[in-house]
Design a protein around this motif. Structure first.
Motif, PDB file in Angstrom:
ATOM      1  N   GLN A 133      -7.690  -1.082   7.060  1.00 19.25           N
ATOM      2  CA  GLN A 133      -9.052  -1.461   6.671  1.00 19.25           C
ATOM      3  C   GLN A 133      -9.053  -2.814   5.960  1.00 19.25           C
ATOM      4  O   GLN A 133      -9.985  -3.610   6.131  1.00 19.25           O
ATOM      5  CB  GLN A 133      -9.621  -0.383   5.747  1.00 19.25           C
ATOM      6  CG  GLN A 133     -11.030  -0.651   5.280  1.00 19.25           C
ATOM      7  CD  GLN A 133     -11.522   0.439   4.335  1.00 19.25           C
ATOM      8  OE1 GLN A 133     -10.744   1.232   3.812  1.00 19.25           O
ATOM      9  NE2 GLN A 133     -12.822   0.477   4.130  1.00 19.25           N
ATOM     10  N   THR A 134      -8.024  -3.112   5.207  1.00 22.33           N
ATOM     11  CA  THR A 134      -7.936  -4.378   4.477  1.00 22.33           C
ATOM     12  C   THR A 134      -7.580  -5.537   5.396  1.00 22.33           C
ATOM     13  O   THR A 134      -8.139  -6.633   5.293  1.00 22.33           O
ATOM     14  CB  THR A 134      -6.872  -4.271   3.361  1.00 22.33           C
ATOM     15  OG1 THR A 134      -7.202  -3.169   2.510  1.00 22.33           O
ATOM     16  CG2 THR A 134      -6.810  -5.553   2.541  1.00 22.33           C
TER      17      THR A 134
ATOM     18  N   ARG B 198      -3.386   7.914   3.646  1.00 22.27           N
ATOM     19  CA  ARG B 198      -4.336   7.045   2.927  1.00 22.27           C
ATOM     20  C   ARG B 198      -3.812   5.612   2.875  1.00 22.27           C
ATOM     21  O   ARG B 198      -4.565   4.660   3.069  1.00 22.27           O
ATOM     22  CB  ARG B 198      -4.569   7.570   1.514  1.00 22.27           C
ATOM     23  CG  ARG B 198      -5.356   6.581   0.654  1.00 22.27           C
ATOM     24  CD  ARG B 198      -6.130   7.259  -0.454  1.00 22.27           C
ATOM     25  NE  ARG B 198      -6.742   6.295  -1.357  1.00 22.27           N
ATOM     26  CZ  ARG B 198      -7.781   5.519  -1.070  1.00 22.27           C
ATOM     27  NH1 ARG B 198      -8.318   5.579   0.135  1.00 22.27           N
ATOM     28  NH2 ARG B 198      -8.273   4.674  -1.957  1.00 22.27           N
ATOM     29  N   ALA B 199      -2.524   5.449   2.623  1.00 24.25           N
ATOM     30  CA  ALA B 199      -1.937   4.103   2.540  1.00 24.25           C
ATOM     31  C   ALA B 199      -2.156   3.348   3.847  1.00 24.25           C
ATOM     32  O   ALA B 199      -2.559   2.174   3.837  1.00 24.25           O
ATOM     33  CB  ALA B 199      -0.453   4.203   2.214  1.00 24.25           C
TER      34      ALA B 199
ATOM     35  N   VAL C 130      -5.878   2.380   4.278  1.00 26.34           N
ATOM     36  CA  VAL C 130      -6.234   1.255   3.406  1.00 26.34           C
ATOM     37  C   VAL C 130      -5.652  -0.042   3.950  1.00 26.34           C
ATOM     38  O   VAL C 130      -6.310  -1.081   3.979  1.00 26.34           O
ATOM     39  CB  VAL C 130      -5.742   1.512   1.965  1.00 26.34           C
ATOM     40  CG1 VAL C 130      -5.839   0.249   1.116  1.00 26.34           C
ATOM     41  CG2 VAL C 130      -6.527   2.651   1.330  1.00 26.34           C
ATOM     42  N   TRP C 131      -4.404   0.011   4.400  1.00 24.96           N
ATOM     43  CA  TRP C 131      -3.729  -1.159   4.961  1.00 24.96           C
ATOM     44  C   TRP C 131      -4.520  -1.728   6.137  1.00 24.96           C
ATOM     45  O   TRP C 131      -4.831  -2.918   6.176  1.00 24.96           O
ATOM     46  CB  TRP C 131      -2.320  -0.747   5.402  1.00 24.96           C
ATOM     47  CG  TRP C 131      -1.587  -1.753   6.221  1.00 24.96           C
ATOM     48  CD1 TRP C 131      -1.068  -2.944   5.792  1.00 24.96           C
ATOM     49  CD2 TRP C 131      -1.279  -1.660   7.616  1.00 24.96           C
ATOM     50  NE1 TRP C 131      -0.449  -3.587   6.840  1.00 24.96           N
ATOM     51  CE2 TRP C 131      -0.568  -2.819   7.965  1.00 24.96           C
ATOM     52  CE3 TRP C 131      -1.525  -0.698   8.596  1.00 24.96           C
ATOM     53  CZ2 TRP C 131      -0.102  -3.054   9.254  1.00 24.96           C
ATOM     54  CZ3 TRP C 131      -1.078  -0.927   9.874  1.00 24.96           C
ATOM     55  CH2 TRP C 131      -0.361  -2.094  10.203  1.00 24.96           C
TER      56      TRP C 131
ATOM     57  N   HIS D 131       0.573   4.160  -2.846  1.00 22.48           N
ATOM     58  CA  HIS D 131       0.187   5.529  -2.452  1.00 22.48           C
ATOM     59  C   HIS D 131       1.412   6.268  -1.904  1.00 22.48           C
ATOM     60  O   HIS D 131       1.403   6.723  -0.757  1.00 22.48           O
ATOM     61  CB  HIS D 131      -0.909   5.481  -1.391  1.00 22.48           C
ATOM     62  CG  HIS D 131      -2.138   4.744  -1.783  1.00 22.48           C
ATOM     63  ND1 HIS D 131      -3.085   5.258  -2.640  1.00 22.48           N
ATOM     64  CD2 HIS D 131      -2.573   3.496  -1.456  1.00 22.48           C
ATOM     65  CE1 HIS D 131      -4.064   4.377  -2.798  1.00 22.48           C
ATOM     66  NE2 HIS D 131      -3.762   3.295  -2.097  1.00 22.48           N
TER      67      HIS D 131
ATOM     68  N   ILE E 280      -6.699  -4.480  -2.607  1.00 20.08           N
ATOM     69  CA  ILE E 280      -6.546  -3.135  -2.051  1.00 20.08           C
ATOM     70  C   ILE E 280      -6.706  -2.099  -3.153  1.00 20.08           C
ATOM     71  O   ILE E 280      -6.464  -2.375  -4.319  1.00 20.08           O
ATOM     72  CB  ILE E 280      -5.179  -2.962  -1.354  1.00 20.08           C
ATOM     73  CG1 ILE E 280      -4.054  -3.384  -2.279  1.00 20.08           C
ATOM     74  CG2 ILE E 280      -5.141  -3.718  -0.076  1.00 20.08           C
ATOM     75  CD1 ILE E 280      -2.687  -3.169  -1.708  1.00 20.08           C
ATOM     76  N   ALA E 281      -7.127  -0.929  -2.741  1.00 22.03           N
ATOM     77  CA  ALA E 281      -7.332   0.165  -3.708  1.00 22.03           C
ATOM     78  C   ALA E 281      -6.030   0.890  -3.954  1.00 22.03           C
ATOM     79  O   ALA E 281      -5.147   0.927  -3.146  1.00 22.03           O
ATOM     80  CB  ALA E 281      -8.382   1.124  -3.162  1.00 22.03           C
TER      81      ALA E 281
ATOM     82  N   VAL F 179       0.831  -1.216   0.000  1.00 28.60           N
ATOM     83  CA  VAL F 179       0.000   0.000   0.000  1.00 28.60           C
ATOM     84  C   VAL F 179       0.857   1.255   0.000  1.00 28.60           C
ATOM     85  O   VAL F 179       0.489   2.264  -0.611  1.00 28.60           O
ATOM     86  CB  VAL F 179      -1.020   0.020   1.163  1.00 28.60           C
ATOM     87  CG1 VAL F 179      -2.024  -1.092   1.027  1.00 28.60           C
ATOM     88  CG2 VAL F 179      -0.356  -0.003   2.513  1.00 28.60           C
TER      89      VAL F 179
END
Length: 199
Positions: free
Chosen positions: A132-133, A125-126, A129-130, A119, A198-199, A115
């Motif tokens: 949340q995943t 944000r990274a 996301v990390w 990002h 992941i986004a 991530v």
């Protein structure tokens, strides 16, 4: 195996056996105020130990570096603050009984690198996301650790009876095969690359 205490012996080909002694205590801190051999003897006494447990306790008196620790979980509201990140057991220790500590440590670090690579200009944000995943998987393994504690060291006579029934069921023809099929169908706790999209 008895209520509140158990001994497991793990044989390893080409090496010495490993013994896991587990017991419940009302005061974890007090267990570290005396030598491990003394605390273990107190937990597995005062009655006769029998030959095998007696030999293990005698060996514990002379072993140089026994691993003596408490079985704990780490639960935190967040695994990062600013640019400081905790990974592995420092962030989400699932406990010895879950059996996923190394796997989750490696997975968490690998995903963190991924991530951050995706990002590079937005660390905040990274990290979001990390977490949340990864968190849903950690939650499953932590719950498994709590449930599987009963397998390693039942807390009372009811849990001990359930453990014995489980053992009997697993010895019946077809039960082991059925359990493997059920586990294969249970996707909640398994980690695969597609699960960590992941986004």
């Amino acid at each position: 195996m008895e209520a509140n205490r158990s001994m497991w012996i793990f044989p390893f080909r080409g090496g010495p056996q490993t013994v896991l002694l587990s017991y419940h205590t009302a005061d974890v801190d007090a267990e570290f105020k005396e030598p491990p051999a003394q605390r273990v003897r107190a937990a597995f006494g005062p009655g006769p130990t029998g030959r095998l447990l007696g030999e293990v306790l005698d060996a514990l008196d002379t072993v140089k570096d026994p691993l003596f620790d408490s079985v704990e979980q780490t639960r935190m509201d967040t695994w990062h603050r600013g640019r400081v990140v905790l990974v592995g057991d420092s962030a989400w220790c699932v406990s010895l009984y879950a059996g996923m500590g190394v796997s989750m440590g490696i997975t968490g670090a690998d995903l963190l690198g991924t991530v951050l690579d995706r990002h590079p200009a937005d660390v905040r944000r990274a990290l979001a996301v990390w977490e949340q995943t990864l968190r849903p998987h950690v939650d499953v393994f932590q719950q498994n650790g709590i449930q599987q504690r009963m397998i390693f060291v039942p807390a009372n006579h009811k849990e001990l009876a359930l453990r014995r029934v489980f053992n009997l069921v697993m010895r019946t023809p077809g039960a082991s095969h059925l359990l493997k099929r059920m586990q294969a169908g249970n996707k909640a706790g398994r980690l695969k690359d597609r699960d960590l999209a992941i986004a």
